[in-house]
Write a protein that holds these residues in place. Structure first.
Motif, short mmCIF file in Angstrom:
data_model
loop_
_atom_site.label_atom_id
_atom_site.label_comp_id
_atom_site.label_asym_id
_atom_site.label_seq_id
_atom_site.Cartn_x
_atom_site.Cartn_y
_atom_site.Cartn_z
N SER A 423 0.83 -1.20 0.00
CA SER A 423 0.00 0.00 0.00
C SER A 423 0.87 1.25 0.00
O SER A 423 1.65 1.47 0.93
N ILE A 424 0.77 2.03 -1.06
CA ILE A 424 1.27 3.41 -1.07
C ILE A 424 0.20 4.24 -1.75
O ILE A 424 -0.84 3.71 -2.15
N GLY A 425 0.39 5.54 -1.87
CA GLY A 425 -0.64 6.41 -2.39
C GLY A 425 -1.22 5.95 -3.70
O GLY A 425 -0.53 5.87 -4.72
N GLY A 426 -2.51 5.62 -3.71
CA GLY A 426 -3.19 5.21 -4.92
C GLY A 426 -2.90 3.81 -5.40
O GLY A 426 -3.30 3.43 -6.51
N SER A 427 -2.22 3.00 -4.58
CA SER A 427 -1.88 1.64 -4.99
C SER A 427 -2.20 0.66 -3.87
O SER A 427 -1.82 0.88 -2.71
N ARG A 428 -2.90 -0.42 -4.24
CA ARG A 428 -3.12 -1.55 -3.32
C ARG A 428 -2.76 -2.82 -4.06
O ARG A 428 -3.08 -2.98 -5.24
N ALA A 429 -2.11 -3.72 -3.34
CA ALA A 429 -1.63 -4.95 -3.99
C ALA A 429 -1.59 -6.10 -3.00
O ALA A 429 -1.39 -5.89 -1.79
N PHE A 430 -1.74 -7.31 -3.52
CA PHE A 430 -1.58 -8.54 -2.75
C PHE A 430 -0.95 -9.59 -3.66
O PHE A 430 -1.25 -9.64 -4.86
N ALA A 431 -0.10 -10.42 -3.07
CA ALA A 431 0.50 -11.52 -3.83
C ALA A 431 0.81 -12.66 -2.88
O ALA A 431 1.37 -12.45 -1.79
N GLY A 432 0.45 -13.89 -3.28
CA GLY A 432 0.72 -15.01 -2.39
C GLY A 432 0.20 -16.33 -2.93
O GLY A 432 0.08 -16.54 -4.14
N TYR A 433 -0.13 -17.21 -1.96
CA TYR A 433 -0.55 -18.58 -2.29
C TYR A 433 -1.87 -18.88 -1.58
O TYR A 433 -2.15 -18.37 -0.50
N HIS A 434 -2.65 -19.80 -2.20
CA HIS A 434 -3.84 -20.29 -1.49
C HIS A 434 -4.24 -21.65 -2.05
O HIS A 434 -4.13 -21.90 -3.26
N THR A 435 -4.70 -22.52 -1.15
CA THR A 435 -5.22 -23.82 -1.54
C THR A 435 -6.73 -23.80 -1.41
O THR A 435 -7.27 -23.54 -0.32
N ALA A 436 -7.43 -24.07 -2.52
CA ALA A 436 -8.89 -24.04 -2.53
C ALA A 436 -9.47 -25.25 -1.80
O ALA A 436 -8.77 -26.22 -1.49
N LYS A 437 -10.77 -25.20 -1.56
CA LYS A 437 -11.44 -26.31 -0.87
C LYS A 437 -11.32 -27.62 -1.64
O LYS A 437 -11.31 -28.70 -1.05
N ASP A 438 -11.24 -27.53 -2.97
CA ASP A 438 -11.14 -28.75 -3.76
C ASP A 438 -9.70 -29.25 -3.89
O ASP A 438 -9.42 -30.22 -4.60
N ILE A 468 -12.77 -16.01 -4.84
CA ILE A 468 -13.10 -16.98 -5.87
C ILE A 468 -12.10 -18.15 -5.85
O ILE A 468 -12.44 -19.28 -6.22
N LEU A 469 -10.88 -17.87 -5.39
CA LEU A 469 -9.84 -18.92 -5.34
C LEU A 469 -10.02 -19.85 -4.14
O LEU A 469 -9.28 -20.82 -4.00
N LYS A 470 -10.98 -19.55 -3.31
CA LYS A 470 -11.19 -20.37 -2.11
C LYS A 470 -12.05 -21.61 -2.42
O LYS A 470 -12.11 -22.54 -1.66
#
Length: 470
Positions: A423-438, A468-470
């Motif tokens: 997070s900086i002025g005017g910017s939001r970001a996320f990056a990582g990993y996730h394992t869905a229910k399936d 949606i990735l969950k």
């Protein structure tokens, strides 16, 4: 009848949505986001791949370079693991320039920094002020030194004379998160400014304390009283080597001990004065001056150099440093790692060399030059530009390395997902990993630049996409 028809329509819609594939759901979610007035003038970039196979799942403007904010820390973190190693440590050395005769050091005592960003940090028991000072006193007593005839020299320029990346802005660099990285860092180069505010909006606040004390430091305070419950809107403006700081903004009314944090303009001088006090308290005779290499640099005076090593103080290992680097997004740690990468390569630990080496490293791993325009180690510079595709490639590289478990463990948990935020002025970001229910594993990155509206609402909208990735 109308109620039955409405329920039936909802059921049909739910069935249609549930029948959609993940890429279709992501496409629909991004289209809805792009139609949102909050994002009318924004750029939205999303990249998702199957972690196991590396196959693309979804991409939208994934090759567009955007300001990544602190998600850029992933580039620095993974490269540091690979180039320095998870067990790497910084070493601060204690040294002398003259012999010790019958307990008397007939010359100067030196503390030579090596860029350790954890020295004096409150995050580990072994790095706290008390532990560091006790370690130095123990070293001196092991050498049977009870008297120091010369001065105390703090080498805070062992990397470079420029502690800040060139792209950082004036609004940031005086505050704790914009602290520069010196050869010798102390307290994470942070000081606390405690203020009191009356009940009159617009009135001037009162400075109660500055901790730790900063030698020859003047603070001009113009922080005013804001509305009750208005939060921290105070800023400190200063620069490295300066002995003055200026404040502006507001803090809430009726606060008696309200603390904001700034960046030390010369942390080596603060450390030196603390060590001088500790020497005297521990019974070691010392009547000399505290000298810093940065101070000599300002005065265009020669610096003294040690000739003999007494001992050293080790930092925590890199994997432990990386935990706090990613968990609490400590910018100083990123700049220290970047400079160390440069120092290990060519003996000159400056930001430009480190950034160049970081770009070269990721190019060797298949990330195109223009996809990672890296200017610093932390992501604080608004000049940084990276793509979500590049972020995903970094994460995919990390998953196959022997240090991956430590790297993944260091990622914060947001929205039930292991990911780094930015997070900086005017910017939001996320990056990582996730394992869905399936059981499907996803690697993802999303960056939004130039949105309009509150950051909190934007984050909620991003979470709805990532759900949606969950």
């Amino acid at each position: 009848m109308k109620k039955i028809l409405y329920v039936s329509a909802c059921l049909i819609l739910c069935m249609r949505l549930s029948a959609q594939s993940v890429p279709q759901k992501l496409e629909e979610a991004i289209v809805q986001m792009e139609a949102d007035p909050v994002f009318k003038h924004a750029i939205i970039s999303l990249c998702v791949v199957n972690t196991t196979t590396g196959e693309p799942v979804f991409g939208r403007q994934e090759q567009t370079g955007l300001a990544p904010a602190s998600t850029q820390k992933l580039f620095t973190s993974a490269a540091a693991y690979e180039l320095l190693g998870p067990t790497f440590r910084f070493y601060t050395t204690i040294a002398r320039d003259q012999p010790v005769l019958q307990g008397v050091l007939n010359g100067d005592l030196f503390v030579v920094g090596a860029g350790d960003p954890t020295l004096g940090s409150w995050r580990w028991a072994g790095t706290k002020e008390r532990a560091v000072m006790d370690r130095i006193i123990t070293i001196l007593k092991q050498q049977k030194i009870h008297t120091i005839k010369g001065n105390l020299w703090i080498d805070d320029q062992s990397y470079t004379s420029d502690p800040l990346p060139g792209g950082w802005i004036w609004t940031d660099m005086g505050n704790y998160y914009g602290a520069g990285c010196w050869g010798l860092n102390w307290y994470e180069n942070q000081y606390d400014l405690t203020l009191s505010a009356g009940d009159c909006c617009g009135g001037l606040t009162t400075v109660k304390s500055i901790s730790p004390s900063i030698p020859n430091f003047t603070l001009v305070n113009d922080i005013r009283v804001g509305k009750k419950g208005s939060g921290d809107n105070g800023y400190i403006f200063s620069a490295p080597y300066s002995n003055k700081a200026y404040t502006s903004g507001t803090i809430p009314a009726n606060e008696n001990n309200f603390t904001i944090s700034g960046s030390m303009p010369q942390p080596g001088a603060v450390f030196g004065e603390m060590l001088k006090k500790q020497l005297l308290q521990s019974g070691i005779k010392f009547s000399g001056k505290v000298q810093t290499n940065s101070g000599a640099y300002l005065q265009k005076q020669p610096v003294h150099k040690p000739t003999a090593l007494l001992d050293s103080i080790a930092s925590p290992t890199l994997d432990s440093i990386n935990y706090w680097f990613l968990q609490k997004s400590v910018n100083l740690y990123g700049e220290a790692l970047l400079k160390r990468i440069a120092f290990a390569k060519n003996g000159n630990g400056n930001t430009d060399d480190g950034a160049s080496l970081l770009r070269e490293f990721w190019q060797s791993k298949g990330i195109e030059k223009g996809a990672a325009n890296i200017m610093d180690g932390s992501g604080l510079s608004p000049q940084n530009r990276v793509t979500t595709d590049a972020l995903v490639r970094v994460l995919q590289f990390a998953k196959d390395r022997p240090w991956f478990s430590s790297f993944q463990y260091s990622l914060p948990l947001y929205n039930g997902m292991k990911m780094k935020s930015g997070s900086i002025g005017g910017s939001r970001a996320f990056a990582g990993y996730h394992t869905a229910k399936d059981g499907t594993k996803y690697t993802f990155a999303i960056i939004i630049n130039n949105y309009n509206g509150g950051s909190g609402e934007v984050v909620k909208k991003i979470y709805r996409v990532l759900d949606i990735l969950k």
